[in-house]
Write a protein that holds these residues in place. Sequence first.
Motif, PDB file in Angstrom:
ATOM      1  N   LEU A 129       5.395  -1.790  11.515  1.00  0.00           N
ATOM      2  CA  LEU A 129       4.839  -3.098  11.163  1.00  0.00           C
ATOM      3  C   LEU A 129       3.625  -2.920  10.255  1.00  0.00           C
ATOM      4  CD1 LEU A 129       5.377  -6.072  11.792  1.00  0.00           C
ATOM      5  CD2 LEU A 129       3.697  -5.923  13.628  1.00  0.00           C
ATOM      6  N   ARG A 130       2.768  -1.939  10.617  1.00  0.00           N
ATOM      7  CA  ARG A 130       1.565  -1.688   9.787  1.00  0.00           C
ATOM      8  C   ARG A 130       1.973  -1.206   8.389  1.00  0.00           C
ATOM      9  NH1 ARG A 130      -0.521  -0.042  14.666  1.00  0.00           N
ATOM     10  NH2 ARG A 130       0.078   2.126  14.344  1.00  0.00           N
ATOM     11  N   VAL A 131       2.969  -0.293   8.337  1.00  0.00           N
ATOM     12  CA  VAL A 131       3.439   0.222   7.041  1.00  0.00           C
ATOM     13  C   VAL A 131       3.987  -0.925   6.199  1.00  0.00           C
ATOM     14  CG1 VAL A 131       5.235   1.643   5.947  1.00  0.00           C
ATOM     15  CG2 VAL A 131       3.926   2.550   7.880  1.00  0.00           C
ATOM     16  N   ALA A 132       4.785  -1.773   6.853  1.00  0.00           N
ATOM     17  CA  ALA A 132       5.399  -2.891   6.119  1.00  0.00           C
ATOM     18  C   ALA A 132       4.326  -3.839   5.593  1.00  0.00           C
ATOM     19  CB  ALA A 132       6.372  -3.628   7.040  1.00  0.00           C
ATOM     20  N   LEU A 161       3.429  -4.750   1.705  1.00  0.00           N
ATOM     21  CA  LEU A 161       3.400  -6.128   1.218  1.00  0.00           C
ATOM     22  C   LEU A 161       2.078  -6.439   0.540  1.00  0.00           C
ATOM     23  CD1 LEU A 161       5.151  -8.082   4.097  1.00  0.00           C
ATOM     24  CD2 LEU A 161       5.941  -7.853   1.740  1.00  0.00           C
ATOM     25  N   ASP A 162       0.981  -5.912   1.127  1.00  0.00           N
ATOM     26  CA  ASP A 162      -0.338  -6.156   0.549  1.00  0.00           C
ATOM     27  C   ASP A 162      -0.448  -5.548  -0.848  1.00  0.00           C
ATOM     28  OD1 ASP A 162      -1.073  -7.532   2.725  1.00  0.00           O
ATOM     29  OD2 ASP A 162      -2.245  -5.918   3.650  1.00  0.00           O
ATOM     30  N   ARG A 163       0.222  -4.372  -1.024  1.00  0.00           N
ATOM     31  CA  ARG A 163       0.140  -3.696  -2.326  1.00  0.00           C
ATOM     32  C   ARG A 163       1.086  -4.306  -3.357  1.00  0.00           C
ATOM     33  NH1 ARG A 163      -0.433   1.034   0.693  1.00  0.00           N
ATOM     34  NH2 ARG A 163       1.798   1.440   0.564  1.00  0.00           N
ATOM     35  N   SER A 164       2.132  -4.930  -2.906  1.00  0.00           N
ATOM     36  CA  SER A 164       3.131  -5.438  -3.850  1.00  0.00           C
ATOM     37  C   SER A 164       2.601  -6.699  -4.528  1.00  0.00           C
ATOM     38  CB  SER A 164       4.439  -5.733  -3.119  1.00  0.00           C
ATOM     39  OG  SER A 164       4.244  -6.817  -2.257  1.00  0.00           O
ATOM     40  N   PRO A 165       2.988  -6.936  -5.821  1.00  0.00           N
ATOM     41  CA  PRO A 165       2.499  -8.118  -6.530  1.00  0.00           C
ATOM     42  C   PRO A 165       3.090  -9.391  -5.957  1.00  0.00           C
ATOM     43  CG  PRO A 165       4.172  -6.962  -7.811  1.00  0.00           C
ATOM     44  CD  PRO A 165       3.893  -6.118  -6.622  1.00  0.00           C
ATOM     45  N   PRO A 166       2.348 -10.479  -6.037  1.00  0.00           N
ATOM     46  CA  PRO A 166       2.879 -11.737  -5.540  1.00  0.00           C
ATOM     47  C   PRO A 166       4.075 -12.185  -6.374  1.00  0.00           C
ATOM     48  CG  PRO A 166       0.806 -12.110  -6.685  1.00  0.00           C
ATOM     49  CD  PRO A 166       0.994 -10.637  -6.604  1.00  0.00           C
ATOM     50  N   SER A 167       4.850 -13.051  -5.801  1.00  0.00           N
ATOM     51  CA  SER A 167       6.052 -13.532  -6.469  1.00  0.00           C
ATOM     52  C   SER A 167       5.700 -14.178  -7.815  1.00  0.00           C
ATOM     53  CB  SER A 167       6.742 -14.549  -5.555  1.00  0.00           C
ATOM     54  OG  SER A 167       7.786 -15.163  -6.221  1.00  0.00           O
ATOM     55  N   GLY A 168       6.442 -13.842  -8.896  1.00  0.00           N
ATOM     56  CA  GLY A 168       6.202 -14.448 -10.203  1.00  0.00           C
ATOM     57  C   GLY A 168       5.160 -13.724 -11.033  1.00  0.00           C
TER      58      GLY A 168
END
Lengths: 188, 121
Positions: free
Chosen positions: B96-99, B103-110
Amino acid sequence: VTAATAGVEPDDAELVARARDGDVAAFEELVRRHRDVAYRVALRICRRPAAAEDVAQDALVRAWRALSEFRGDARFSTWLYRIVTNLALNEVTRRREVGSEPPEQAAPAVDDPAARTEEGDRLGTVLDALDALTPDQRACLVLREVEQLSYEEIAEVLDVTVPAVKGRLFRARQELASALADYDGGVR
Amino acid sequence: MSDPTACPAGVPAEDVAAFVLDAEPSDVIDLASHVPTCAACTDVVRSLPGAGVLEDWAGALRAVVAPPAVADRALRRIRAERRVVALASTLAGGWLRVARAALDRSPPSGHREDRDVSGGR
Protein backbone atom coordinates in the motif's frame (compact mmCIF):
# COMPACT_ATOMS: atom_id res chain seq x y z
CA VAL A 1 -14.37 -5.21 36.44
CA THR A 2 -13.13 -8.37 34.71
CA ALA A 3 -12.63 -11.69 36.46
CA ALA A 4 -8.88 -11.25 36.04
CA THR A 5 -8.86 -7.90 37.85
CA ALA A 6 -11.17 -9.32 40.53
CA GLY A 7 -8.74 -12.23 41.08
CA VAL A 8 -11.12 -15.03 40.08
CA GLU A 9 -11.07 -17.49 37.18
CA PRO A 10 -12.66 -15.87 34.13
CA ASP A 11 -15.68 -17.73 32.77
CA ASP A 12 -15.91 -18.93 29.18
CA ALA A 13 -17.88 -15.88 28.06
CA GLU A 14 -15.16 -13.53 29.27
CA LEU A 15 -12.42 -15.63 27.67
CA VAL A 16 -14.36 -15.66 24.40
CA ALA A 17 -14.70 -11.87 24.52
CA ARG A 18 -10.97 -11.47 25.13
CA ALA A 19 -10.10 -13.99 22.42
CA ARG A 20 -12.30 -12.13 19.95
CA ASP A 21 -10.24 -9.03 20.69
CA GLY A 22 -7.13 -10.97 19.65
CA ASP A 23 -6.00 -12.29 23.04
CA VAL A 24 -4.48 -15.65 22.09
CA ALA A 25 -3.76 -16.52 25.72
CA ALA A 26 -7.50 -16.35 26.42
CA PHE A 27 -8.20 -18.79 23.61
CA GLU A 28 -5.41 -21.06 24.82
CA GLU A 29 -7.20 -21.21 28.18
CA LEU A 30 -10.44 -22.15 26.38
CA VAL A 31 -8.56 -24.91 24.56
CA ARG A 32 -7.16 -26.22 27.86
CA ARG A 33 -10.66 -26.24 29.38
CA HIS A 34 -12.42 -27.94 26.49
CA ARG A 35 -9.83 -30.22 24.85
CA ASP A 36 -10.91 -33.31 26.82
CA VAL A 37 -14.57 -32.80 25.95
CA ALA A 38 -13.73 -32.22 22.28
CA TYR A 39 -11.63 -35.38 22.14
CA ARG A 40 -14.12 -37.47 24.13
CA VAL A 41 -17.09 -36.58 21.93
CA ALA A 42 -15.02 -37.15 18.79
CA LEU A 43 -13.80 -40.52 20.08
CA ARG A 44 -17.25 -41.68 21.11
CA ILE A 45 -18.74 -40.80 17.74
CA CYS A 46 -15.80 -41.80 15.50
CA ARG A 47 -14.64 -44.73 17.68
CA ARG A 48 -11.10 -44.35 16.24
CA PRO A 49 -8.48 -42.65 18.46
CA ALA A 50 -6.34 -41.25 15.64
CA ALA A 51 -9.39 -39.91 13.80
CA ALA A 52 -10.72 -38.46 17.06
CA GLU A 53 -7.42 -36.61 17.62
CA ASP A 54 -7.67 -35.07 14.17
CA VAL A 55 -11.33 -34.16 14.62
CA ALA A 56 -10.77 -32.57 18.05
CA GLN A 57 -7.77 -30.63 16.81
CA ASP A 58 -9.64 -29.45 13.71
CA ALA A 59 -12.63 -28.42 15.81
CA LEU A 60 -10.47 -26.25 18.08
CA VAL A 61 -8.81 -24.55 15.11
CA ARG A 62 -12.17 -23.97 13.40
CA ALA A 63 -13.57 -22.53 16.62
CA TRP A 64 -10.68 -20.06 16.65
CA ARG A 65 -11.27 -19.09 13.03
CA ALA A 66 -15.02 -18.70 13.50
CA LEU A 67 -14.87 -16.91 16.84
CA SER A 68 -16.03 -13.65 15.26
CA GLU A 69 -19.21 -15.47 14.10
CA PHE A 70 -19.98 -16.86 17.58
CA ARG A 71 -23.16 -15.03 18.57
CA GLY A 72 -22.84 -15.58 22.29
CA ASP A 73 -26.52 -16.45 22.78
CA ALA A 74 -25.47 -20.08 23.31
CA ARG A 75 -22.75 -21.29 25.64
CA PHE A 76 -19.27 -21.65 24.14
CA SER A 77 -19.28 -25.33 25.09
CA THR A 78 -22.55 -25.96 23.20
CA TRP A 79 -21.12 -24.18 20.17
CA LEU A 80 -17.95 -26.31 20.37
CA TYR A 81 -20.07 -29.48 20.75
CA ARG A 82 -21.76 -28.54 17.51
CA ILE A 83 -18.47 -28.10 15.64
CA VAL A 84 -16.97 -31.33 17.04
CA THR A 85 -20.11 -33.39 16.44
CA ASN A 86 -20.49 -32.23 12.85
CA LEU A 87 -16.82 -32.90 12.09
CA ALA A 88 -17.03 -36.32 13.75
CA LEU A 89 -20.15 -37.26 11.78
CA ASN A 90 -18.42 -36.11 8.58
CA GLU A 91 -15.45 -38.27 9.50
CA VAL A 92 -17.69 -41.31 10.02
CA THR A 93 -19.27 -40.74 6.61
CA ARG A 94 -15.87 -40.34 4.97
CA ARG A 95 -14.55 -43.48 6.68
CA ARG A 96 -17.47 -45.52 5.42
CA GLU A 97 -16.43 -44.55 1.93
CA VAL A 98 -12.68 -45.17 2.21
CA GLY A 99 -12.22 -47.52 5.21
CA SER A 100 -9.64 -46.84 7.94
CA GLU A 101 -8.02 -47.85 11.25
CA PRO A 102 -9.70 -50.38 13.60
CA PRO A 103 -11.90 -49.09 16.45
CA GLU A 104 -10.59 -48.34 19.95
CA GLN A 105 -10.09 -51.23 22.37
CA ALA A 106 -11.93 -51.24 25.70
CA ALA A 107 -9.56 -50.16 28.49
CA PRO A 108 -11.40 -49.91 31.82
CA ALA A 109 -9.96 -47.91 34.73
CA VAL A 110 -9.92 -50.77 37.27
CA ASP A 111 -6.86 -52.16 39.12
CA ASP A 112 -8.07 -55.66 40.02
CA PRO A 113 -7.18 -57.99 37.08
CA ALA A 114 -10.34 -60.15 37.40
CA ALA A 115 -12.62 -57.15 37.67
CA ARG A 116 -10.63 -55.51 34.89
CA THR A 117 -11.32 -58.42 32.57
CA GLU A 118 -15.03 -58.45 33.34
CA GLU A 119 -15.39 -54.70 33.12
CA GLY A 120 -13.33 -54.68 29.95
CA ASP A 121 -15.65 -57.28 28.43
CA ARG A 122 -18.70 -55.27 29.39
CA LEU A 123 -17.21 -52.03 28.13
CA GLY A 124 -16.28 -53.82 24.92
CA THR A 125 -19.90 -54.93 24.57
CA VAL A 126 -21.08 -51.36 25.08
CA LEU A 127 -18.58 -50.06 22.51
CA ASP A 128 -19.65 -52.70 20.00
CA ALA A 129 -23.30 -51.82 20.62
CA LEU A 130 -22.48 -48.14 20.09
CA ASP A 131 -20.77 -49.04 16.83
CA ALA A 132 -23.91 -50.81 15.66
CA LEU A 133 -26.03 -47.66 16.05
CA THR A 134 -26.48 -45.20 13.23
CA PRO A 135 -24.07 -42.25 13.56
CA ASP A 136 -26.97 -39.89 14.34
CA GLN A 137 -28.31 -42.17 17.07
CA ARG A 138 -24.80 -42.58 18.50
CA ALA A 139 -24.23 -38.83 18.54
CA CYS A 140 -27.55 -38.32 20.34
CA LEU A 141 -26.80 -40.99 22.92
CA VAL A 142 -23.28 -39.71 23.58
CA LEU A 143 -24.45 -36.11 23.98
CA ARG A 144 -27.20 -37.16 26.39
CA GLU A 145 -25.71 -40.02 28.44
CA VAL A 146 -22.01 -39.18 28.37
CA GLU A 147 -22.07 -35.38 28.10
CA GLN A 148 -25.41 -34.96 29.89
CA LEU A 149 -26.72 -32.24 27.60
CA SER A 150 -30.39 -31.31 27.77
CA TYR A 151 -32.74 -32.28 24.94
CA GLU A 152 -32.84 -28.64 23.79
CA GLU A 153 -29.05 -28.46 23.71
CA ILE A 154 -28.80 -31.73 21.75
CA ALA A 155 -31.38 -30.44 19.28
CA GLU A 156 -29.31 -27.27 18.85
CA VAL A 157 -26.04 -29.18 18.43
CA LEU A 158 -27.50 -31.56 15.84
CA ASP A 159 -29.76 -28.93 14.23
CA VAL A 160 -32.89 -31.08 14.65
CA THR A 161 -36.12 -30.80 16.63
CA VAL A 162 -36.59 -31.98 20.22
CA PRO A 163 -39.06 -34.72 19.11
CA ALA A 164 -36.39 -35.98 16.69
CA VAL A 165 -33.93 -36.15 19.59
CA LYS A 166 -36.48 -38.12 21.62
CA GLY A 167 -36.95 -40.60 18.77
CA ARG A 168 -33.24 -41.14 18.18
CA LEU A 169 -32.53 -41.54 21.88
CA PHE A 170 -35.38 -43.99 22.33
CA ARG A 171 -34.19 -46.27 19.53
CA ALA A 172 -30.54 -45.98 20.58
CA ARG A 173 -31.33 -46.92 24.16
CA GLN A 174 -33.42 -49.88 23.03
CA GLU A 175 -30.51 -51.19 20.93
CA LEU A 176 -28.07 -50.67 23.73
CA ALA A 177 -30.30 -52.25 26.38
CA SER A 178 -30.76 -55.25 24.10
CA ALA A 179 -26.99 -55.64 23.62
CA LEU A 180 -26.35 -55.36 27.35
CA ALA A 181 -29.14 -57.83 28.14
CA ASP A 182 -27.53 -60.33 25.74
CA TYR A 183 -24.18 -59.79 27.45
CA ASP A 184 -25.62 -60.19 30.97
CA GLY A 185 -27.58 -63.25 29.89
CA GLY A 186 -24.47 -64.75 28.32
CA VAL A 187 -22.02 -64.34 31.20
CA ARG A 188 -24.24 -64.79 34.25
CA MET B 1 -54.78 -50.42 10.71
CA SER B 2 -54.18 -49.12 14.23
CA ASP B 3 -51.48 -50.53 16.49
CA PRO B 4 -53.21 -52.45 19.34
CA THR B 5 -50.27 -51.70 21.66
CA ALA B 6 -50.35 -47.97 20.99
CA CYS B 7 -51.40 -45.46 23.62
CA PRO B 8 -55.07 -44.45 23.11
CA ALA B 9 -54.12 -40.83 23.84
CA GLY B 10 -51.55 -40.96 21.04
CA VAL B 11 -48.48 -40.51 23.26
CA PRO B 12 -45.42 -41.84 21.38
CA ALA B 13 -43.22 -44.37 23.20
CA GLU B 14 -40.21 -42.06 22.86
CA ASP B 15 -42.08 -39.35 24.79
CA VAL B 16 -42.74 -41.80 27.62
CA ALA B 17 -39.07 -42.88 27.63
CA ALA B 18 -37.85 -39.27 27.65
CA PHE B 19 -40.19 -38.50 30.54
CA VAL B 20 -39.27 -41.54 32.65
CA LEU B 21 -35.51 -41.51 32.06
CA ASP B 22 -34.82 -37.79 31.70
CA ALA B 23 -37.86 -36.02 33.22
CA GLU B 24 -38.45 -34.47 29.80
CA PRO B 25 -42.05 -33.19 29.64
CA SER B 26 -44.42 -33.82 26.74
CA ASP B 27 -45.88 -30.92 24.78
CA VAL B 28 -49.28 -32.58 24.46
CA ILE B 29 -50.16 -34.27 27.76
CA ASP B 30 -49.26 -34.31 31.46
CA LEU B 31 -47.33 -37.58 31.53
CA ALA B 32 -47.05 -37.71 35.32
CA SER B 33 -50.79 -38.29 35.60
CA HIS B 34 -51.28 -40.10 32.28
CA VAL B 35 -48.63 -42.85 32.37
CA PRO B 36 -49.84 -44.66 35.55
CA THR B 37 -53.37 -44.88 34.12
CA CYS B 38 -52.38 -46.08 30.62
CA ALA B 39 -51.59 -49.76 30.01
CA ALA B 40 -49.69 -49.08 26.77
CA CYS B 41 -47.47 -46.42 28.37
CA THR B 42 -46.92 -48.63 31.43
CA ASP B 43 -45.70 -51.38 29.08
CA VAL B 44 -43.26 -48.92 27.55
CA VAL B 45 -41.95 -48.03 31.01
CA ARG B 46 -41.44 -51.74 31.81
CA SER B 47 -39.42 -52.24 28.64
CA LEU B 48 -37.00 -49.39 29.36
CA PRO B 49 -33.46 -49.94 30.65
CA GLY B 50 -33.04 -48.61 34.18
CA ALA B 51 -31.36 -45.26 34.56
CA GLY B 52 -28.74 -47.01 36.74
CA VAL B 53 -27.79 -49.36 33.90
CA LEU B 54 -27.28 -46.42 31.58
CA GLU B 55 -25.30 -44.53 34.20
CA ASP B 56 -22.99 -47.57 34.68
CA TRP B 57 -21.71 -47.62 31.11
CA ALA B 58 -21.91 -43.87 30.59
CA GLY B 59 -19.53 -43.40 33.52
CA ALA B 60 -16.99 -45.70 31.89
CA LEU B 61 -17.30 -43.88 28.57
CA ARG B 62 -16.82 -40.52 30.28
CA ALA B 63 -13.35 -41.43 31.62
CA VAL B 64 -11.39 -40.12 28.64
CA VAL B 65 -8.55 -37.60 28.62
CA ALA B 66 -7.32 -35.98 25.43
CA PRO B 67 -3.75 -36.85 24.40
CA PRO B 68 -1.49 -33.77 24.80
CA ALA B 69 -1.05 -33.69 21.02
CA VAL B 70 -4.65 -32.52 20.54
CA ALA B 71 -4.18 -29.14 22.24
CA ASP B 72 -0.51 -28.82 21.24
CA ARG B 73 -1.19 -29.28 17.54
CA ALA B 74 -4.28 -27.09 17.58
CA LEU B 75 -2.44 -24.25 19.30
CA ARG B 76 0.56 -24.64 16.98
CA ARG B 77 -1.74 -24.31 13.97
CA ILE B 78 -3.45 -21.27 15.47
CA ARG B 79 -0.11 -19.57 16.18
CA ALA B 80 1.08 -20.36 12.64
CA GLU B 81 -2.13 -18.93 11.19
CA ARG B 82 -1.71 -15.77 13.24
CA ARG B 83 1.87 -15.38 11.96
CA VAL B 84 0.67 -15.80 8.37
CA VAL B 85 -2.11 -13.25 8.90
CA ALA B 86 0.34 -10.80 10.51
CA LEU B 87 2.81 -11.30 7.67
CA ALA B 88 0.11 -10.85 5.06
CA SER B 89 -1.02 -7.68 6.82
CA THR B 90 2.56 -6.34 6.89
CA LEU B 91 3.06 -7.16 3.21
CA ALA B 92 -0.26 -5.60 2.31
CA GLY B 93 0.71 -2.46 4.27
CA GLY B 94 4.07 -2.38 2.49
CA TRP B 95 2.48 -2.71 -0.92
CA LEU B 96 0.00 0.00 0.00
CA ARG B 97 2.85 2.38 0.90
CA VAL B 98 4.70 1.53 -2.35
CA ALA B 99 1.54 2.07 -4.37
CA ARG B 100 0.85 5.44 -2.68
CA ALA B 101 4.41 6.59 -3.24
CA ALA B 102 4.18 5.62 -6.91
CA LEU B 103 0.93 7.54 -7.24
CA ASP B 104 2.46 10.58 -5.55
CA ARG B 105 5.34 10.54 -8.05
CA SER B 106 3.19 9.99 -11.12
CA PRO B 107 1.89 13.09 -12.99
CA PRO B 108 -1.73 14.03 -12.56
CA SER B 109 -4.17 13.07 -15.26
CA GLY B 110 -3.88 15.31 -18.38
CA HIS B 111 -0.39 16.51 -17.49
CA ARG B 112 1.83 17.18 -20.49
CA GLU B 113 5.54 16.57 -20.04
CA ASP B 114 6.51 19.08 -22.75
CA ARG B 115 4.65 22.06 -21.28
CA ASP B 116 6.93 24.89 -20.39
CA VAL B 117 6.55 25.69 -16.71
CA SER B 118 9.59 27.91 -16.41
CA GLY B 119 7.54 31.10 -16.58
CA GLY B 120 9.04 32.13 -19.95
CA ARG B 121 12.20 33.84 -20.80
